[in-house]
Motif scaffolding. Structure first.
Motif, PDB file in Angstrom:
ATOM      1  N   LEU A  76      -9.041   7.993 -47.695  1.00  0.00           N
ATOM      2  CA  LEU A  76      -8.441   8.786 -48.662  1.00  0.00           C
ATOM      3  C   LEU A  76      -9.042   8.130 -50.175  1.00  0.00           C
ATOM      4  O   LEU A  76      -9.215   6.778 -50.191  1.00  0.00           O
ATOM      5  CB  LEU A  76      -7.060   9.029 -48.904  1.00  0.00           C
ATOM      6  CG  LEU A  76      -6.218   9.807 -48.012  1.00  0.00           C
ATOM      7  CD1 LEU A  76      -4.690   9.634 -48.044  1.00  0.00           C
ATOM      8  CD2 LEU A  76      -6.396  11.115 -48.038  1.00  0.00           C
ATOM      9  N   LYS A  80      -9.604  12.905 -53.339  1.00  0.00           N
ATOM     10  CA  LYS A  80      -9.152  13.654 -52.235  1.00  0.00           C
ATOM     11  C   LYS A  80      -7.392  13.936 -52.498  1.00  0.00           C
ATOM     12  O   LYS A  80      -6.940  14.751 -52.407  1.00  0.00           O
ATOM     13  CB  LYS A  80      -9.065  12.764 -51.000  1.00  0.00           C
ATOM     14  CG  LYS A  80     -10.524  12.998 -50.286  1.00  0.00           C
ATOM     15  CD  LYS A  80     -10.635  12.273 -48.776  1.00  0.00           C
ATOM     16  CE  LYS A  80     -11.861  12.654 -48.144  1.00  0.00           C
ATOM     17  NZ  LYS A  80     -11.721  12.092 -46.728  1.00  0.00           N
ATOM     18  N   ASP A 132      -5.071  14.182 -44.898  1.00  0.00           N
ATOM     19  CA  ASP A 132      -4.680  15.392 -45.738  1.00  0.00           C
ATOM     20  C   ASP A 132      -4.417  16.687 -44.911  1.00  0.00           C
ATOM     21  O   ASP A 132      -3.821  17.650 -45.617  1.00  0.00           O
ATOM     22  CB  ASP A 132      -6.020  15.651 -46.560  1.00  0.00           C
ATOM     23  CG  ASP A 132      -7.234  15.817 -45.717  1.00  0.00           C
ATOM     24  OD1 ASP A 132      -7.424  15.264 -44.732  1.00  0.00           O
ATOM     25  OD2 ASP A 132      -8.224  16.487 -46.151  1.00  0.00           O
ATOM     26  N   TYR A 255     -20.793  17.831 -45.529  1.00  0.00           N
ATOM     27  CA  TYR A 255     -19.721  16.947 -44.993  1.00  0.00           C
ATOM     28  C   TYR A 255     -19.957  17.078 -43.565  1.00  0.00           C
ATOM     29  O   TYR A 255     -19.441  17.670 -42.763  1.00  0.00           O
ATOM     30  CB  TYR A 255     -18.346  17.626 -45.107  1.00  0.00           C
ATOM     31  CG  TYR A 255     -17.212  16.666 -44.680  1.00  0.00           C
ATOM     32  CD1 TYR A 255     -17.219  15.271 -44.529  1.00  0.00           C
ATOM     33  CD2 TYR A 255     -15.863  17.196 -44.812  1.00  0.00           C
ATOM     34  CE1 TYR A 255     -16.145  14.635 -44.102  1.00  0.00           C
ATOM     35  CE2 TYR A 255     -14.774  16.592 -44.228  1.00  0.00           C
ATOM     36  CZ  TYR A 255     -14.963  15.168 -43.772  1.00  0.00           C
ATOM     37  OH  TYR A 255     -13.913  14.299 -43.529  1.00  0.00           O
TER      38      TYR A 255
END
Length: 438
Positions: A76, A80, A132, A255
């Motif tokens: 994180l 984020k 998340d 990603y």
């Protein structure tokens, strides 16, 4: 999330608390459920420094023991956390999904049938090293009136505990039951709940193929999820070079650890001499390992050699398999044999080829001239997602609020009896649908 093991009675009490909370949520006004989410978003922003400290503890504990893709999901940072808060606010502002009329039909004079949306009840969500996800899942569950039992990966122990505390704080401060969102301490708790279809209505795994398959094999409760993310991009003979290169780059590198990242690129043989060198020139300097079939190696001998296992690989890393195919037919055959039903894309200016690809590919997402990375609940306008489903029943693709709903039939009569509609002198039904908005 606590590490202490719980007794079967304690686990049952947790699930019963979630069941009771779900009944309360189902009748809670939308503005109250949304208020919890708005408060949660504020808490995420205010407590961001503490969340990053907790996450840093998880990163330190992981050391070098985790693959790079897993470590990327675990990590994180300020951006984020800000994105989490933004996503929660987006869910809060969505229209209320509950009590929406899907059907309104007059069966006979004074006898009206409606079908209205309602929550599923209690969700059990098991996810791996992605903190998340806890916030996305909690937000969608609360907005849709569902309670949720969460089991996060041990790699994210401190991060998950800090995030869960904020969710529960938001619930308490807005006057809703704290047991609506709970953390499960270990796999034993999950295993116990998998045997309780009376207390859990849906199981949602987010993680590896092994995780999904193990949960599916261990329970009679419906399981919603996807086991693999083997996504393809087919570069047709009529693919524009610049667009093809840009889309492959985005789908692989934006990603690489995501389940919607492209893993195999199929190239029409008529375009291979034009497209393959362009891909190599663009991707190799960016650190992508390219593995090609014999036809690819004949064009670019410096490529790595693709093995049969590469066609079924979900790398989750900057690795890409390349294969030259004879035509669209062979591309479709390859996708049917090796695709996971997640997301498939075609790049072409030939609209007939695109139309056929969109019609014939059986996947949750089928795209034309767009990156596979668009397969995401937030990008679809769902606010967030609890996961991706590659099944064909109930929900498919990114699962947002709609996938967490069921429906009920409500019948309003005035002493109507079925016997009046049976036999030789049966009264006929009218079966007239009310117009929208009536």
């Amino acid at each position: 999330m606590s590490e202490a093991s719980l007794s079967p009675l304690q686990i049952q009490a947790m699930a019963q608390g979630a069941r009771d909370a779900s009944r309360r949520l189902a009748t809670t006004p939308s503005k109250v459920r949304s208020a919890v989410l708005l408060r949660l978003a504020d808490l995420l922003e205010r407590q961001a420094p503490a969340l990053l400290v907790a996450n840093a503890e998880d990163i330190r504990a992981a050391g070098d023991s985790l693959p790079a893709a897993t470590l990327q999901r675990l990590h994180l940072d300020a951006s984020k956390v800000a994105a989490m808060a933004q996503g929660v606010r987006a869910v809060a502002t969505l229209p209320d999904p509950l009590h929406q009329v899907q059907l309104h039909r007059l069966l006979d004079d004074g006898l009206e049938l409606t079908r209205v949306t309602c929550p599923l009840g209690v969700l059990c969500v098991v996810f791996e090293a992605r903190p998340d996800a806890l916030i996305q899942i909690s937000a969608l569950a609360l907005k849709s009136g569902n309670a949720v039992l969460l089991k996060g990966g041990s790699e994210a122990r401190h991060s998950n505990a800090a995030l869960l505390a904020l969710v529960r704080q938001a619930l308490v401060e807005e006057g809703l039951p704290e047991p609506a969102v709970q953390g499960l301490p270990d796999r034993e708790a999950v295993a116990a709940l998998l045997q309780r279809p009376d207390l859990v209505d849906l199981v949602i795994p987010r993680g590896s193929r092994e995780l999904v398959q193990s949960l599916q094999a261990a329970t009679r409760i419906p399981v919603l999820g996807h086991a693999d993310g083997v996504c393809h991009m087919y570069l047709d003979a009529a693919a524009a070079t610049a667009m093809a290169v840009a889309l492959v780059r985005d789908a692989k590198l934006q990603y690489p650890a995501a389940c919607n990242a492209v893993e195999t690129v199929l190239i029409h043989r008529w375009a291979a001499a034009r497209l393959l060198p362009a891909l190599v020139e663009d991707l190799v300097p960016r650190g992508v390992e390219l593995r090609g079939c014999p036809a690819c190696l004949a064009l670019v001998p410096t490529l790595g050699k693709a093995m049969e296992a590469d066609w079924d690989a979900e790398y989750g890393a900057p690795i890409l398999a390349l294969k030259v195919v004879a035509d669209l037919d062979e591309a479709l055959t390859h996708i049917r044999a090796h695709g996971s039903g997640h997301t498939e894309a075609i790049v072409t200016e030939d609209h007939a080829a695109a139309a056929r690809f969109l019609a014939e590919v059986d996947a949750a997402g089928v795209f034309h001239n767009a990156s596979t990375r668009f397969a995401d609940g937030y990008r679809y306008g769902f606010g967030a997602e609890v996961g991706i489903s590659t099944g064909r029943i109930h929900a498919r693709g990114p699962v947002g609020l709609e996938g967490l709903l069921s429906y009920r039939y409500l019948l309003l009569g005035h002493g109507h009896c079925v016997e009046d509609y049976a036999g030789p002198s049966a009264r006929p039904f009218k079966h007239l649908d009310f117009t929208t908005g009536s």
